[in-house]
Design a protein around this motif. Structure first.
Motif, PDB file in Angstrom:
ATOM      1  N   GLY A 100      20.683  40.681  12.390  1.00  0.00           N
ATOM      2  CA  GLY A 100      21.561  39.531  12.167  1.00  0.00           C
ATOM      3  C   GLY A 100      23.109  40.235  12.516  1.00  0.00           C
ATOM      4  O   GLY A 100      23.831  39.488  13.043  1.00  0.00           O
ATOM      5  N   TRP A 101      23.285  41.546  12.155  1.00  0.00           N
ATOM      6  CA  TRP A 101      24.708  41.896  12.651  1.00  0.00           C
ATOM      7  C   TRP A 101      24.405  42.194  14.454  1.00  0.00           C
ATOM      8  O   TRP A 101      25.677  42.114  14.976  1.00  0.00           O
ATOM      9  N   ALA A 102      23.442  42.424  14.535  1.00  0.00           N
ATOM     10  CA  ALA A 102      23.231  42.604  16.203  1.00  0.00           C
ATOM     11  C   ALA A 102      23.419  41.220  17.046  1.00  0.00           C
ATOM     12  O   ALA A 102      24.436  41.199  17.954  1.00  0.00           O
ATOM     13  N   VAL A 103      23.173  40.167  16.424  1.00  0.00           N
ATOM     14  CA  VAL A 103      23.613  38.840  17.049  1.00  0.00           C
ATOM     15  C   VAL A 103      24.981  38.524  16.974  1.00  0.00           C
ATOM     16  O   VAL A 103      25.411  38.012  18.099  1.00  0.00           O
ATOM     17  N   ALA A 105      27.313  40.664  16.880  1.00  0.00           N
ATOM     18  CA  ALA A 105      27.978  41.680  17.621  1.00  0.00           C
ATOM     19  C   ALA A 105      27.864  41.466  19.321  1.00  0.00           C
ATOM     20  O   ALA A 105      28.221  42.167  19.926  1.00  0.00           O
ATOM     21  N   ASN A 106      26.912  40.377  19.564  1.00  0.00           N
ATOM     22  CA  ASN A 106      26.434  40.293  20.871  1.00  0.00           C
ATOM     23  C   ASN A 106      25.871  41.438  21.421  1.00  0.00           C
ATOM     24  O   ASN A 106      26.101  42.227  22.400  1.00  0.00           O
ATOM     25  N   PHE A 107      25.117  42.206  20.564  1.00  0.00           N
ATOM     26  CA  PHE A 107      24.434  43.404  21.067  1.00  0.00           C
ATOM     27  C   PHE A 107      22.925  43.071  21.184  1.00  0.00           C
ATOM     28  O   PHE A 107      22.091  42.926  20.191  1.00  0.00           O
ATOM     29  N   TYR A 108      22.598  43.134  22.367  1.00  0.00           N
ATOM     30  CA  TYR A 108      20.898  42.649  22.836  1.00  0.00           C
ATOM     31  C   TYR A 108      20.603  41.304  21.813  1.00  0.00           C
ATOM     32  O   TYR A 108      19.750  41.265  21.166  1.00  0.00           O
ATOM     33  N   SER A 109      21.554  40.515  21.946  1.00  0.00           N
ATOM     34  CA  SER A 109      21.526  39.046  21.071  1.00  0.00           C
ATOM     35  C   SER A 109      19.921  38.366  21.145  1.00  0.00           C
ATOM     36  O   SER A 109      19.664  37.842  20.207  1.00  0.00           O
ATOM     37  N   ARG A 113      17.842  38.193  18.035  1.00  0.00           N
ATOM     38  CA  ARG A 113      17.556  36.765  17.649  1.00  0.00           C
ATOM     39  C   ARG A 113      16.108  36.854  17.407  1.00  0.00           C
ATOM     40  O   ARG A 113      15.573  36.164  16.036  1.00  0.00           O
ATOM     41  N   SER A 114      15.434  37.029  18.281  1.00  0.00           N
ATOM     42  CA  SER A 114      13.598  37.092  17.962  1.00  0.00           C
ATOM     43  C   SER A 114      13.313  38.201  16.602  1.00  0.00           C
ATOM     44  O   SER A 114      12.509  37.241  16.096  1.00  0.00           O
ATOM     45  N   GLN A 491      30.828  35.049  18.038  1.00  0.00           N
ATOM     46  CA  GLN A 491      32.264  35.641  18.103  1.00  0.00           C
ATOM     47  C   GLN A 491      33.091  34.784  19.429  1.00  0.00           C
ATOM     48  O   GLN A 491      32.327  34.580  20.425  1.00  0.00           O
ATOM     49  N   ALA A 492      34.354  34.498  19.222  1.00  0.00           N
ATOM     50  CA  ALA A 492      35.141  33.942  20.068  1.00  0.00           C
ATOM     51  C   ALA A 492      35.530  35.259  21.127  1.00  0.00           C
ATOM     52  O   ALA A 492      35.529  36.303  20.867  1.00  0.00           O
TER      53      ALA A 492
END
Length: 499
Positions: A100-103, A105-109, A113-114, A491-492
């Motif tokens: 969830g935190w990776a999504v 942070a846009n880290f291998y989103s 997510r999967s 995130q914006a």
């Protein structure tokens, strides 16, 4: 760890886990239609902020649990069954938190997510398997077993401390943003808005890439969007590119059938077309940077009080805080040949007009002085339509029907053979004029990728537009021949000018 302390933490964990699952299901329904049957059972509205809050609470509980496990573990002697189930809980909750935190942070989103979705179902399984034995054994007495018999001041103080810490991190994460540096160019530099992006100034601009997820028709529902920005003293330029394996300009074509003309659609009746539609791209601007669209998205089939249900059950865009958010909506068929993006805005929910099937809440178009595209039918019906106009000369693969070059529909002139296609988009003029035409844009598709150039004045002085300046936040969404099922990110992206 004392038993009463364990019980207090256990109750908090139950509340947070249920809240996280319910809000997570609501977010998942946006892109996973098979969950629609449970829609009436879960909360509606601005659930992203709540989901983020529950995520922070779950993260803090994991940290507290690890701390207690190391320094003062709770001694119990569970059966083999409960040991296995507990291990399932440790794994699923850890994966849910980390992914969830990776999504966020846009880290291998996309990959995150999967993993997040799989881990969520593991957590649901754990929740059920962990609870059902106690419910069978104790029946109604299960509540007496899991609720604390007495609370000490230390327990109350610890809970309040967790709430304060959680509130601090919620505010921090809710307003966190990425940054896009806008490269300064001379006022005399000419940037042609042609969708090529081949001027040397673009090579000097920084590139920010964001993984957008949850869209229809994209491979695995996601696409990476790269963004560059230039600015002179008067205008801001954006070069945006995203992966799309197919160029889609087949927008709700009209097909001649044995019973008359029919709109080719697969979801358009409920305003969620995902087959016969054009590619699109949207940019939203706001002077606020709150995660997940700065309080402009309300999910569910009826998320707004005293407003009608939506047909697709996905929710509405609206601004309930009195502020306007700017929305640039580029459309591969309807606006690309105008060299424009449709300048729209998200404002307060509009008044519902009786007899109008589609209600769009706060999503509305800026005003215009002239120019328009309209649909080439008199009245829409899933059973069949009558075109407004017929082409003077039929052309193959015609995406738009110009007003000049067509004639009003008359049944006597409708001699087209069965199987003939007509464009559904009718141009009344070549382009918009006025407030709705503030954003010039042009897109080009090549080798499985769209490249889009846009330009607008820093400040149009329109009440429907947001000024482009340091601190302005943006979100981007791609549509792959889909009406509303677009990709998104949390995130914006905050603009920073050096002018």
């Amino acid at each position: 760890m004392q038993r009463q302390t364990f019980i207090v933490l256990h109750v908090i964990a139950i509340v947070i886990t249920i809240g996280s699952m319910l809000t997570g299901f609501r977010i998942a329904i946006i892109s996973q239609d098979w969950l629609a049957p449970i829609s009436s059972l879960i909360p509606q509205g601005a659930v992203h902020s709540w989901h983020l809050g529950f995520s922070i609470g779950l993260t803090l509980l994991v940290v507290v649990f690890i701390g207690y496990t190391i320094w003062a573990p709770f001694r119990s002697y569970p059966s083999i069954y409960h040991k296995l189930i507990n291990y399932l809980g440790y794994v699923s909750i850890s994966l849910v938190v980390l992914s969830g935190w990776a999504v966020w942070a846009n880290f291998y989103s996309h990959e995150a997510r999967s993993i997040h979705q799989i881990a969520m179902w593991l957590m649901v399984s754990y929740f059920i398997l962990h609870a059902w034995v106690y419910i069978l054994q104790k029946g109604r007495g299960v509540f007496a077993a899991i609720l604390p018999k007495r609370l000490k001041m230390t327990h109350v103080s610890a809970v309040l401390c967790l709430v304060v810490i959680g509130g601090f991190f919620h505010t921090l994460t809710l307003n966190a943003s990425h940054q896009l540096d806008v490269h300064t160019i001379a006022d005399t530099t000419f940037i042609e808005i042609d969708g090529q992006g081949n001027e040397p100034q673009w090579q000097d601009a920084d590139t920010f890439t964001v993984t957008t997820i949850g869209g229809a028709n994209f491979e695995n529902g996601s696409t990476d969007v790269s963004i560059k920005a230039l600015a002179n003293q008067y205008e801001s330029y954006f070069l945006i590119s995203w992966q799309d394996n197919s160029k889609s300009t087949n927008h709700l074509p009209l097909l001649k059938t044995p019973t008359g003309w029919q709109v080719q659609e697969n979801g358009f009746y409920r305003f969620d077309e995902r087959t016969f539609y054009e590619d699109k791209f949207a940019v939203m601007l706001s002077d606020g940077c709150e995660a997940a669209g700065d309080k402009t998205y309300y999910s569910g089939d009826k998320p707004l009080k005293n407003k009608p249900k939506n047909w697709h059950g996905k929710g509405y865009h609206a601004s309930l805080d009195g502020k306007v958010r700017d929305l640039w909506h580029w459309k591969a068929v309807r606006t690309n040949d105008m060299y424009l993006a449709d300048d729209n805005f998200i404002g307060p929910p509009s008044k519902h007009l009786k007899g109008k099937r589609r209600y769009s809440a706060g999503y509305q178009a800026d005003g215009k002085e002239s120019g328009a595209y309209v649909m080439n039918w008199q009245w829409y019906s899933a059973k069949g339509i009558s075109p407004k106009r017929l082409p003077e000369k039929m052309q193959s693969h015609q995406a738009v029907l110009p007003w000049f070059g067509s004639t009003p529909y008359q049944s006597a002139q409708d001699t087209y053979p069965i199987g003939t296609f007509l464009p559904s988009v009718l141009y009344r003029s070549n382009r918009f004029e006025g407030d709705r035409a503030d954003v010039r844009a042009r897109g080009q598709w090549r080798d499985g990728r769209w490249t889009l150039e846009l330009v607008r004045k820093h400040n149009t002085h329109s009440k429907y537009d947001v000024p482009l300046q340091t601190g302005t936040c943006m979100w981007v969404s791609a549509f792959d021949h889909a009406q509303i099922a677009h990709t998104r990110h949390i995130q914006a992206i905050k603009l920073r000018y050096s002018l």
